[in-house]
Scaffold this motif. Sequence first.
Motif, PDB file in Angstrom:
ATOM      1  N   VAL A  40       0.846  -1.183   0.000  1.00 39.30           N
ATOM      2  CA  VAL A  40       0.000   0.000   0.000  1.00 39.30           C
ATOM      3  C   VAL A  40       0.880   1.230   0.000  1.00 39.30           C
ATOM      4  CG1 VAL A  40      -1.760   1.289   1.263  1.00 39.30           C
ATOM      5  CG2 VAL A  40      -1.835  -1.209   1.224  1.00 39.30           C
ATOM      6  N   ASN A  41       0.653   2.112  -0.950  1.00 39.01           N
ATOM      7  CA  ASN A  41       1.465   3.315  -1.113  1.00 39.01           C
ATOM      8  C   ASN A  41       0.572   4.526  -0.896  1.00 39.01           C
ATOM      9  OD1 ASN A  41       2.585   5.097  -3.996  1.00 39.01           O
ATOM     10  ND2 ASN A  41       3.343   5.320  -1.931  1.00 39.01           N
ATOM     11  N   ASP A  42       0.550   5.059   0.337  1.00 39.95           N
ATOM     12  CA  ASP A  42      -0.264   6.230   0.651  1.00 39.95           C
ATOM     13  C   ASP A  42       0.535   7.507   0.468  1.00 39.95           C
ATOM     14  OD1 ASP A  42      -2.231   4.903   3.379  1.00 39.95           O
ATOM     15  OD2 ASP A  42      -2.718   5.168   1.270  1.00 39.95           O
ATOM     16  N   GLY A  88       1.037  10.823   2.290  1.00 40.88           N
ATOM     17  CA  GLY A  88       0.731  11.462   3.554  1.00 40.88           C
ATOM     18  C   GLY A  88       1.197  10.606   4.708  1.00 40.88           C
ATOM     19  N   ALA A  89       1.170  11.172   5.900  1.00 39.78           N
ATOM     20  CA  ALA A  89       1.692  10.486   7.069  1.00 39.78           C
ATOM     21  C   ALA A  89       0.725   9.478   7.648  1.00 39.78           C
ATOM     22  CB  ALA A  89       2.059  11.519   8.141  1.00 39.78           C
ATOM     23  N   ILE A  90      -0.591   9.694   7.485  1.00 43.82           N
ATOM     24  CA  ILE A  90      -1.591   8.781   8.032  1.00 43.82           C
ATOM     25  C   ILE A  90      -2.006   7.799   6.949  1.00 43.82           C
ATOM     26  CG2 ILE A  90      -3.869   8.593   9.103  1.00 43.82           C
ATOM     27  CD1 ILE A  90      -3.524  11.439  10.102  1.00 43.82           C
ATOM     28  N   GLU A  91      -1.674   6.546   7.143  1.00 41.38           N
ATOM     29  CA  GLU A  91      -1.893   5.541   6.110  1.00 41.38           C
ATOM     30  C   GLU A  91      -3.287   4.928   6.252  1.00 41.38           C
ATOM     31  OE1 GLU A  91       1.490   3.069   6.703  1.00 41.38           O
ATOM     32  OE2 GLU A  91       2.759   4.362   5.505  1.00 41.38           O
ATOM     33  N   ILE A  92      -4.290   5.690   5.833  1.00 42.17           N
ATOM     34  CA  ILE A  92      -5.666   5.236   5.974  1.00 42.17           C
ATOM     35  C   ILE A  92      -5.914   3.991   5.139  1.00 42.17           C
ATOM     36  CG2 ILE A  92      -8.083   5.888   5.617  1.00 42.17           C
ATOM     37  CD1 ILE A  92      -7.260   8.783   6.097  1.00 42.17           C
ATOM     38  N   ASP A  93      -5.347   3.961   3.920  1.00 38.76           N
ATOM     39  CA  ASP A  93      -5.553   2.801   3.054  1.00 38.76           C
ATOM     40  C   ASP A  93      -5.005   1.539   3.694  1.00 38.76           C
ATOM     41  OD1 ASP A  93      -5.193   4.332  -0.241  1.00 38.76           O
ATOM     42  OD2 ASP A  93      -6.724   4.498   1.301  1.00 38.76           O
ATOM     43  N   ALA A  94      -3.840   1.645   4.302  1.00 35.96           N
ATOM     44  CA  ALA A  94      -3.234   0.475   4.939  1.00 35.96           C
ATOM     45  C   ALA A  94      -4.098  -0.009   6.092  1.00 35.96           C
ATOM     46  CB  ALA A  94      -1.836   0.820   5.440  1.00 35.96           C
ATOM     47  N   MET A  95      -4.686   0.949   6.822  1.00 34.30           N
ATOM     48  CA  MET A  95      -5.544   0.575   7.935  1.00 34.30           C
ATOM     49  C   MET A  95      -6.805  -0.116   7.421  1.00 34.30           C
ATOM     50  SD  MET A  95      -5.098   4.147  10.020  1.00 34.30           S
ATOM     51  CE  MET A  95      -6.459   3.815  11.134  1.00 34.30           C
ATOM     52  N   VAL A 102       2.545  -4.644   3.231  1.00 34.30           N
ATOM     53  CA  VAL A 102       3.653  -3.717   3.387  1.00 34.30           C
ATOM     54  C   VAL A 102       3.129  -2.327   3.089  1.00 34.30           C
ATOM     55  CG1 VAL A 102       5.924  -3.011   2.569  1.00 34.30           C
ATOM     56  CG2 VAL A 102       5.355  -5.438   2.692  1.00 34.30           C
ATOM     57  N   SER A 103       3.349  -1.364   3.980  1.00 32.24           N
ATOM     58  CA  SER A 103       2.876  -0.001   3.785  1.00 32.24           C
ATOM     59  C   SER A 103       4.051   0.935   3.556  1.00 32.24           C
ATOM     60  CB  SER A 103       2.077   0.476   4.996  1.00 32.24           C
ATOM     61  OG  SER A 103       0.943  -0.328   5.198  1.00 32.24           O
ATOM     62  N   LEU A 104       3.927   1.799   2.572  1.00 28.86           N
ATOM     63  CA  LEU A 104       4.952   2.791   2.281  1.00 28.86           C
ATOM     64  C   LEU A 104       4.326   4.160   2.462  1.00 28.86           C
ATOM     65  CD1 LEU A 104       6.287   1.262  -1.053  1.00 28.86           C
ATOM     66  CD2 LEU A 104       7.009   0.750   1.265  1.00 28.86           C
ATOM     67  N   VAL A 118      -0.443  -7.231  -5.033  1.00 30.47           N
ATOM     68  CA  VAL A 118      -1.074  -6.022  -5.569  1.00 30.47           C
ATOM     69  C   VAL A 118      -0.393  -4.804  -4.970  1.00 30.47           C
ATOM     70  CG1 VAL A 118      -3.206  -4.687  -5.775  1.00 30.47           C
ATOM     71  CG2 VAL A 118      -3.297  -7.189  -5.858  1.00 30.47           C
ATOM     72  N   ILE A 119       0.076  -3.902  -5.826  1.00 27.00           N
ATOM     73  CA  ILE A 119       0.610  -2.625  -5.377  1.00 27.00           C
ATOM     74  C   ILE A 119      -0.495  -1.585  -5.566  1.00 27.00           C
ATOM     75  CG2 ILE A 119       2.330  -0.814  -5.720  1.00 27.00           C
ATOM     76  CD1 ILE A 119       4.241  -2.874  -6.781  1.00 27.00           C
ATOM     77  N   GLU A 120      -1.028  -1.076  -4.470  1.00 24.18           N
ATOM     78  CA  GLU A 120      -2.005   0.014  -4.568  1.00 24.18           C
ATOM     79  C   GLU A 120      -1.234   1.317  -4.559  1.00 24.18           C
ATOM     80  OE1 GLU A 120      -5.809   2.148  -2.426  1.00 24.18           O
ATOM     81  OE2 GLU A 120      -4.711   0.596  -1.357  1.00 24.18           O
ATOM     82  N   ALA A 121      -1.148   1.951  -5.716  1.00 28.09           N
ATOM     83  CA  ALA A 121      -0.330   3.148  -5.870  1.00 28.09           C
ATOM     84  C   ALA A 121      -1.019   4.367  -5.296  1.00 28.09           C
ATOM     85  CB  ALA A 121      -0.027   3.382  -7.351  1.00 28.09           C
ATOM     86  N   SER A 122      -0.221   5.330  -4.900  1.00 26.61           N
ATOM     87  CA  SER A 122      -0.768   6.612  -4.463  1.00 26.61           C
ATOM     88  C   SER A 122      -1.559   7.242  -5.599  1.00 26.61           C
ATOM     89  CB  SER A 122       0.385   7.544  -4.057  1.00 26.61           C
ATOM     90  OG  SER A 122      -0.010   8.890  -4.113  1.00 26.61           O
TER      91      SER A 122
END
Length: 378
Positions: free
Chosen positions: A42-44, A46-53, A63-65, A97-101
């Motif tokens: 997951v590639n968010d 911003g500092a708060i990784e809502i998608d990863a959550m 894996v969160s970036l 799956v890479i979820e891009a920003s």
Amino acid sequence: MPPPRTPQIPVVVLAGFLGSGKTTLLNHLLRNRAGTRIGVIVNDFGAIEIDAMTVSGQVGSTVSLGNGCLCCAVDASELDTFLERLTRPSARLDVIVIEASGLAEPQELVRMLLASDNPHILYGGLVEVVDAAEFDATRQRHPELDRHLAVADLVVLNKTDRVEEDERERLRATVAELSGPAAVISAEHGRIDPELLFDPALRPDGEEMAGQLSFEDLLRQEECDEHEECDGHGHADHLHAAYESVDFTADVPMDPRRFMAFLDSRPEGLYRIKGFVDFGTGDRDNSYALHAVGRFLRFVPRPWARGEQRLTQLVMIGAGIDADALTAGLAACRAEPEPDAADTERAMWGVLRYVPEPAREGDAEADAADVQEAAVEA
């Protein structure tokens, strides 16, 4: 039969501007994975990784970036580090799956994957998600959307339930024009059939006991409770209506020159081709495993087993494709009864260009460049 090769894990890039519905689509895949183990990067922005959550707890390995786009925050070697974690045998993943920003450059992500040194991965295609309700506004705000659509392998025209039928047809025609040969799928709430992107796992998931509802079963039941049209079977049972699957089998070898001409001119909407090809006198020792997704193409030779029937067996998947025309086109690729062996051998060079052979001295970089150019050329 020869011993099976270690399977390579397809890596799918999921892209789209902010609010297009990427995370919703990803969660849908996770809820309808049918035992397939999905790893997620997951590639968010911003500092708060809502998608990863949002996807946390629904996948075997995540894996969160954070703090920036994947395409500019890490280079290819760093991406390999994350991919290495997800391709360990202990993870037993079937697809990544890479979820891009929403601000990422999809073409650069594709180039990074194709330049990866990880031998356990295989490019699985670039999926661009588009918000139908906000398409014109997004295109005006982000003119680069046209460029993103031009390099996509599959376009998901999402949120089509929010526009009228005439508007849907206009949007679909515009997106199809911008995306060229890419398949275009209409969707509501990010619901597409997972089989468009990856094959269902052939093994039972040992972590899910027979007769016991799994996490994805419970999630699917929740969706059925919300949508009466499910009839208790979930949305995945009728999502296949958005695309077609065409099978082709031939017991006559394929002419390599004709077959490559067919692949070079494959029609719009044909997203994936998979299977095995018999090139006859072009290579009597091997069958060729074919993996094509969008513009990407790869062949991998596999020795024929003693007594194995020599067949070409292919499955083609896409949207708006003409099954009869595809079958006729492949039938026309069959070799002559007594082909010229020397000419066939020369014609095989068109096939061998897409065979990864890092051991071939001096040609490995050229081969990689050829495949990369074919995969991402707009």
